[in-house]
Design a protein around this motif. Structure first.
Motif, mmCIF file in Angstrom:
data_model
loop_
_atom_site.group_PDB
_atom_site.id
_atom_site.type_symbol
_atom_site.label_atom_id
_atom_site.label_comp_id
_atom_site.label_asym_id
_atom_site.label_seq_id
_atom_site.Cartn_x
_atom_site.Cartn_y
_atom_site.Cartn_z
ATOM 1 N N ASP A 70 0.864 -1.185 0.000
ATOM 2 C CA ASP A 70 0.000 0.000 0.000
ATOM 3 C C ASP A 70 0.898 1.231 0.000
ATOM 4 O O ASP A 70 1.637 1.457 0.965
ATOM 5 N N PRO A 71 0.888 2.039 -1.064
ATOM 6 C CA PRO A 71 1.755 3.220 -1.093
ATOM 7 C C PRO A 71 1.545 4.154 0.096
ATOM 8 O O PRO A 71 2.471 4.872 0.485
ATOM 9 N N ALA A 72 0.365 4.135 0.672
ATOM 10 C CA ALA A 72 0.094 5.006 1.818
ATOM 11 C C ALA A 72 0.766 4.516 3.089
ATOM 12 O O ALA A 72 1.029 5.306 4.000
ATOM 13 N N GLN A 73 1.068 3.221 3.159
ATOM 14 C CA GLN A 73 1.622 2.637 4.383
ATOM 15 C C GLN A 73 3.106 2.306 4.265
ATOM 16 O O GLN A 73 3.772 2.073 5.270
ATOM 17 N N ALA A 74 3.634 2.275 3.055
ATOM 18 C CA ALA A 74 5.032 1.889 2.858
ATOM 19 C C ALA A 74 5.978 2.905 3.483
ATOM 20 O O ALA A 74 5.690 4.101 3.510
ATOM 21 N N GLN A 75 7.135 2.423 3.950
ATOM 22 C CA GLN A 75 8.134 3.319 4.520
ATOM 23 C C GLN A 75 9.522 2.683 4.554
ATOM 24 O O GLN A 75 10.386 3.098 5.325
ATOM 25 N N PHE A 135 -5.707 10.180 -8.283
ATOM 26 C CA PHE A 135 -4.679 10.841 -7.470
ATOM 27 C C PHE A 135 -5.311 11.518 -6.253
ATOM 28 O O PHE A 135 -4.807 11.389 -5.131
ATOM 29 N N ALA A 136 -6.412 12.219 -6.472
ATOM 30 C CA ALA A 136 -7.083 12.897 -5.357
ATOM 31 C C ALA A 136 -7.556 11.883 -4.324
ATOM 32 O O ALA A 136 -7.431 12.095 -3.115
ATOM 33 N N PHE A 137 -8.070 10.751 -4.793
ATOM 34 C CA PHE A 137 -8.535 9.683 -3.908
ATOM 35 C C PHE A 137 -7.384 9.146 -3.063
ATOM 36 O O PHE A 137 -7.503 8.968 -1.838
ATOM 37 N N ALA A 138 -6.243 8.893 -3.719
ATOM 38 C CA ALA A 138 -5.085 8.342 -3.017
ATOM 39 C C ALA A 138 -4.551 9.322 -1.988
ATOM 40 O O ALA A 138 -4.210 8.943 -0.854
ATOM 41 N N TRP A 139 -4.459 10.585 -2.339
ATOM 42 C CA TRP A 139 -3.911 11.581 -1.428
ATOM 43 C C TRP A 139 -4.852 11.816 -0.247
ATOM 44 O O TRP A 139 -4.400 12.066 0.868
ATOM 45 N N GLU A 140 -6.153 11.730 -0.507
ATOM 46 C CA GLU A 140 -7.101 11.869 0.602
ATOM 47 C C GLU A 140 -6.957 10.710 1.584
ATOM 48 O O GLU A 140 -7.052 10.887 2.802
ATOM 49 N N ARG A 141 -6.704 9.492 1.047
ATOM 50 C CA ARG A 141 -6.468 8.338 1.927
ATOM 51 C C ARG A 141 -5.275 8.583 2.840
ATOM 52 O O ARG A 141 -5.304 8.260 4.033
ATOM 53 N N VAL A 142 -4.201 9.132 2.264
ATOM 54 C CA VAL A 142 -2.992 9.386 3.042
ATOM 55 C C VAL A 142 -3.265 10.399 4.147
ATOM 56 O O VAL A 142 -2.794 10.243 5.285
ATOM 57 N N TYR A 205 6.557 7.321 -3.522
ATOM 58 C CA TYR A 205 5.424 6.398 -3.447
ATOM 59 C C TYR A 205 4.226 6.910 -2.664
ATOM 60 O O TYR A 205 3.084 6.520 -2.948
ATOM 61 N N THR A 206 4.418 7.789 -1.702
ATOM 62 C CA THR A 206 3.276 8.314 -0.955
ATOM 63 C C THR A 206 2.359 9.127 -1.865
ATOM 64 O O THR A 206 1.177 9.294 -1.581
ATOM 65 N N TYR A 207 2.898 9.622 -2.978
ATOM 66 C CA TYR A 207 2.122 10.412 -3.942
ATOM 67 C C TYR A 207 1.555 9.560 -5.083
ATOM 68 O O TYR A 207 0.915 10.097 -5.979
ATOM 69 N N TYR A 208 1.770 8.254 -5.054
ATOM 70 C CA TYR A 208 1.247 7.409 -6.124
ATOM 71 C C TYR A 208 -0.285 7.415 -6.116
ATOM 72 O O TYR A 208 -0.913 7.533 -5.055
ATOM 73 N N PRO A 209 -0.895 7.217 -7.285
ATOM 74 C CA PRO A 209 -2.351 7.049 -7.304
ATOM 75 C C PRO A 209 -2.704 5.651 -6.822
ATOM 76 O O PRO A 209 -1.862 4.750 -6.843
ATOM 77 N N VAL A 210 -3.926 5.479 -6.392
ATOM 78 C CA VAL A 210 -4.413 4.164 -5.971
ATOM 79 C C VAL A 210 -5.770 3.944 -6.630
ATOM 80 O O VAL A 210 -6.604 4.856 -6.677
ATOM 81 N N HIS A 211 -5.992 2.743 -7.148
ATOM 82 C CA HIS A 211 -7.267 2.421 -7.789
ATOM 83 C C HIS A 211 -8.390 2.497 -6.748
ATOM 84 O O HIS A 211 -8.249 1.995 -5.626
ATOM 85 N N GLN A 212 -9.496 3.079 -7.135
ATOM 86 C CA GLN A 212 -10.557 3.346 -6.159
ATOM 87 C C GLN A 212 -11.279 2.092 -5.678
ATOM 88 O O GLN A 212 -12.078 2.154 -4.739
#
Length: 565
Positions: A70-75, A135-142, A205-212
């Motif tokens: 998950d790009p939002a959780q990777a570190q 992209f907006a969806f992914a960034w909102e998740r983050v 990767y934190t800025y990657y898009p994620v499929h909705q």
């Protein structure tokens, strides 16, 4: 990368011991090779002479299994390497370390306003179009305070207007954040203040898009069958603890520039086994950033495989970190005593053996400053090694805490032969110089990361690689609200210095703030104990081309290819 005194010294040291330097493409806690994929003709030849191998399967090893995709959780560096194959941001970094169009075919910049124009031929691996909404969806998740667990890199989006306020719950409407979907292929982003490296950040990767489709699906990022991606490769096999396999994504907009058909990644946490596999032809590359050449084998392989041995100075720091909330390291004098009684030169000369440079600061060589490299403008002389002074500090610290002897101390590191050797050497120095017995303990990568995040340790091994070429990438991680601040540092002055550096356009002021912040981190609080500045050490088959290794040591295999051999 710009020439500088530190790197010239490194090259001199390495050459002095007979090392053959060559451009190449860390298990670290985040480009000098040419982009061969773009230079290869459709007829299967390179430069009209070299021929592509019939089997374009690249074989590498990861010394630890990525905890998540998950790009939002990777570190971590392991996830970073794999995510680069599967996802693509608005921009990607080229071999010169500069951002170039990726999911966005172009952009307009007007002060703090960025308008990204997405490619209309960009698709997800299932055939869906990649849109600005993704992209907006992914960034909102983050940024959402409801995302569980909280994304550790949420602060990397704080450059965007109202992103921090939304993440902290001060505003509840994401429409107030500076991210606007103009239409399916136009995304407007408004920043808080001018940020020269923002375009580079969009490749992270934190800025990657994620499929909705991932919405409300907690397990999508650990299930290969649910991975819908927009990058050059798709995840086709993930056998836990054994192998990860990605296959060329035929829906990728730039598929004609991708020559590899597959990347097969074994999961073996043994440098000796990895090296043996490389020598047997089972791997095409071994070593940093995702594996290691055993330190005791470095002098041997320098001679035996000198044409395949690669070493490069990179913007990355190896350090130990103290848990400022745990006994006995909640005492500043005790922390300083431990930091001042290790011999860094002996560690790099006798243990790591890779031409590393002893570190007395946190920001490494290779990071940009105002007019020169930052480390040339702000010297890393924040402390010195001094055993006698350290003994006095330890005595004073113990007296302050009412100790007649220190509590049991455990030094934790993630499973690795190299980390083990360093830990044993450091523990031996602490025993010899301070008379303190320290237990060493190794942990599996995922457990190790989780324990650090939860402040469930006393002193732990760590490494940090630049996410972009600015001192900020090494210093904003220690602010009070950073998800990567796993030492428990809460310092209002530090936070103020970093926030000012993020909003000022005065580069001299930024440098001064960075200097003061580094003094707080390394000199005043000694929350981290620098040990050395990394070099990237690897072995690479001569038939492997196009591996991209950037200034930070980050590796990109997406444009690599294999020649007949």
């Amino acid at each position: 990368m710009k020439k500088n005194k530190s790197l010239l010294l490194l090259l001199t040291l390495v050459l002095a011991v007979g090392t053959l330097l060559s451009a190449c493409g860390s298990n670290n806690d985040k480009n000098s090779a040419s982009n061969g994929g773009n230079n290869t003709s459709n007829s299967g030849t390179n430069s009209g002479e070299e021929k592509l191998a019939a089997d374009q399967t690249l074989k590498i090893n990861l010394s630890a299994e990525p905890p998540t995709f998950d790009p939002a959780q990777a570190q971590d560096s392991q996830a970073n390497t794999v995510l680069k194959t599967m996802y693509e941001g608005l921009a990607r970094m080229n071999d010169n370390g500069e951002p170039e169009p990726a999911a966005a075919e172009k952009w307009d910049v007007d002060g703090t306003k960025y308008t990204f124009h997405l490619r209309k031929d960009a698709k997800w691996s299932n055939g869906d179009p990649v849109t600005a909404k993704d992209f907006a969806f992914a960034w909102e998740r983050v940024l959402s305070p409801n995302t569980d667990p909280a994304p550790p890199y949420a602060y990397q989006l704080y450059y965007i207007k109202n992103a921090q306020e939304y993440n902290e719950g001060k505003i509840t409407d994401f429409n107030q954040v500076g991210v606007k979907v103009v239409d399916d292929y136009t995304l407007e982003v408004e920043l808080v203040s001018p940020t020269p490296y923002f375009l580079g950040l969009t490749s992270f990767y934190t800025y990657y898009p994620v499929h909705q489709s991932v919405k409300d699906d907690a397990k999508w990022a650990v299930d290969a069958s649910k991975m819908i991606v927009n990058g050059p490769f798709t995840l086709t096999n993930w056998t836990k603890g054994q192998t990860i396999e990605v296959t060329k994504n035929e829906n990728y907009w730039g598929k004609d520039n991708i020559k590899l058909s597959k990347i097969s990644m074994s999961l073996v946490n043994s440098g000796a086994t990895e090296l043996a596999s490389y020598k047997n032809g089972e791997l095409d590359r071994t070593g940093h950033p995702n594996g290691e050449v055993p330190t005791d084998q470095i002098p041997i392989v320098k001679q035996e495989l000198k044409d395949e041995f690669k070493v490069k100075g990179i913007a990355s720091t190896y350090y130990y970190q103290f848990n400022l909330t745990a006994k006995p390291f909640d005492n500043e004098k005790i922390r300083k005593a431990f930091a001042m009684t290790i011999d860094r030169q002996a560690i790099v000369d006798k243990v790591t053996l890779g031409g590393q440079l002893p570190a007395f600061g946190f920001v490494p060589p290779g990071i940009k400053g105002v007019n020169d490299e930052f480390r040339n403008e702000v010297k890393d002389d924040f402390f010195t090694e001094n055993t006698e002074e350290a003994k006095k500090l330890l005595e004073e610290g113990m007296k302050e805490e009412g100790y007649t002897q220190l509590p049991e101390i455990t030094l934790t590191y993630n499973s690795s032969e190299a980390h083990k050797k360093i830990a044993l050497a450091v523990a031996d120095m602490w025993k010899k110089n301070l008379g303190v017995d320290v237990k060493t303990e190794n942990q599996e990568w995922g457990v190790f990361i989780e324990n650090r995040q939860n402040l469930n340790y006393q002193v732990a091994r760590a490494g940090w690689t630049a996410d972009y070429n600015d001192p900020m990438t090494f210093l904003d991680m220690w602010t009070s609200n950073s998800g990567n601040n796993d030492i428990g540092l809460k310092d209002a002055e530090y936070d103020k210095l970093i926030n000012e550096a993020k909003t000022t356009e005065d580069n001299a002021k930024r440098n001064e703030n960075f200097k003061k912040a580094e003094e707080i981190l390394v000199k005043d609080t000694m929350g981290i104990m620098p040990i050395y500045y990394y070099t990237n050490i690897a072995l690479e088959k001569p038939y492997l081309k196009g591996v991209s290794l950037d200034f930070s040591g980050g590796i990109d295999y997406t444009r690599a290819y294999l020649l007949e051999h």
